[in-house]
Design a protein around this motif. Sequence first.
Motif, PDB file in Angstrom:
ATOM      1  N   LYS A 141      42.529  54.422  16.618  1.00  0.00           N
ATOM      2  CA  LYS A 141      42.683  55.849  16.359  1.00  0.00           C
ATOM      3  C   LYS A 141      43.903  56.404  17.092  1.00  0.00           C
ATOM      4  CE  LYS A 141      38.512  56.648  17.858  1.00  0.00           C
ATOM      5  NZ  LYS A 141      37.267  57.343  18.244  1.00  0.00           N
TER       6      LYS A 141
ATOM      7  N   THR B  33      46.131  58.670  19.400  1.00  0.00           N
ATOM      8  CA  THR B  33      45.837  59.358  20.654  1.00  0.00           C
ATOM      9  C   THR B  33      46.536  60.717  20.665  1.00  0.00           C
ATOM     10  OG1 THR B  33      45.657  57.235  21.806  1.00  0.00           O
ATOM     11  CG2 THR B  33      45.934  59.202  23.168  1.00  0.00           C
ATOM     12  N   ILE B  34      45.749  61.766  20.861  1.00  0.00           N
ATOM     13  CA  ILE B  34      46.256  63.138  20.791  1.00  0.00           C
ATOM     14  C   ILE B  34      46.330  63.725  22.194  1.00  0.00           C
ATOM     15  CG2 ILE B  34      45.919  65.425  19.783  1.00  0.00           C
ATOM     16  CD1 ILE B  34      46.284  63.207  17.693  1.00  0.00           C
TER      17      ILE B  34
ATOM     18  N   LYS C  44      38.303  60.456  14.029  1.00  0.00           N
ATOM     19  CA  LYS C  44      39.677  60.203  13.605  1.00  0.00           C
ATOM     20  C   LYS C  44      40.655  60.051  14.767  1.00  0.00           C
ATOM     21  CE  LYS C  44      39.247  62.951   9.339  1.00  0.00           C
ATOM     22  NZ  LYS C  44      39.756  64.167   8.631  1.00  0.00           N
ATOM     23  N   TYR C  45      40.387  60.747  15.886  1.00  0.00           N
ATOM     24  CA  TYR C  45      41.384  60.834  16.957  1.00  0.00           C
ATOM     25  C   TYR C  45      40.760  60.630  18.332  1.00  0.00           C
ATOM     26  CZ  TYR C  45      43.660  63.314  13.099  1.00  0.00           C
ATOM     27  OH  TYR C  45      44.165  63.664  11.875  1.00  0.00           O
TER      28      TYR C  45
ATOM     29  N   SER D  94      42.230  69.139  12.336  1.00  0.00           N
ATOM     30  CA  SER D  94      42.552  67.865  11.678  1.00  0.00           C
ATOM     31  C   SER D  94      43.655  68.050  10.646  1.00  0.00           C
ATOM     32  CB  SER D  94      41.303  67.277  11.019  1.00  0.00           C
ATOM     33  OG  SER D  94      40.365  66.850  11.982  1.00  0.00           O
TER      34      SER D  94
END
Length: 324
Positions: free
Chosen positions: A2, A4-5, A34-35, A315
């Motif tokens: 996933k 990386t935010i 998702k993240y 998102s």
Amino acid sequence: MKPTIAIIEGGYSHEKVISLKSAATVFENIDLAKYTPIKVRVDEEGWVAFINDNKIPINRDDFSVIVNNEKIKFDFAFIVIHGTPGEDGKLQAYFDMIGLPYSTCNHLAATLTFNKYVCNQFLKSLGITVANAVLVRKNEIIELEKIIKTVGLPCFVKPADGGSSFGVSKVKEGNELLVAIQKAQEHGTEVLIEAFMEGREFTNGVYLSENGIKVLPITEIITQNEFFDFEAKYLGESQEITPAAINAEMTNRIKQITYKVYQILGLKGMCRVDYILVGKEPHVIEVNTVPGLSAQSLIPQMAAYEGISLKELFSEVIKVATKK
């Protein structure tokens, strides 16, 4: 794996306290399927990532961290700093240089919109109605009589490059003006003095969706305070009505202006345009390119009325910003 935010909070201004609340909202509403979100704080103490209850310094060469001898590089920057350096273009320019996509408009649009006077004069040149205003820079001779002659009384005095209503005053008498200017100078590098406009206050959110520019419902702000100040914004001393109780014609007009402002400024991500409706004429007050996202903030209220969850909204912002 996933993406990386980095959820970037903090900042170098008085708005840091609001940024931390907004970042908490974003962190809690990132889609974990998702993240992988990681909070990153940028402030006077340094740049650090919060991972497993540890504060890990950020390598500013490539915006990475070392965890257990392994380098972690971020795939996306979700900027939630209100004020400098997240809303004035500094972080955006840095991320452009290292090639990291981010959630807001680019550095040029951020720099332009951050200075309320410059932004409004630019919008005025393109046919957008704004308040009559005067700009005072630091170390300039302050000609009080000339200012009053130009904007009249009462008037509003605010930092040209600040937000969250810090340093804002409503001046009713001429002998109050100098003190108000000095107060605003404590919160910004330039001071904006605007003519008072008698009317209803509205705000309109907008963001770039997969299908193009999406204008959210309009909110009317009603407060018993002198204006929509910090207490009204964040301590519940206002009534915020979404959607605003205005007719379809005025709703469409304000939304069209919001769309036009977003388009001509080349904005991206979530933004908010604030208005005063004087008679039948909407006047743009300011453009916010990193609007508040705390539980008390307006964008979450608008999205909720539209049936858009914050998880869906965030998102989509990430997906659009990272689209090749």
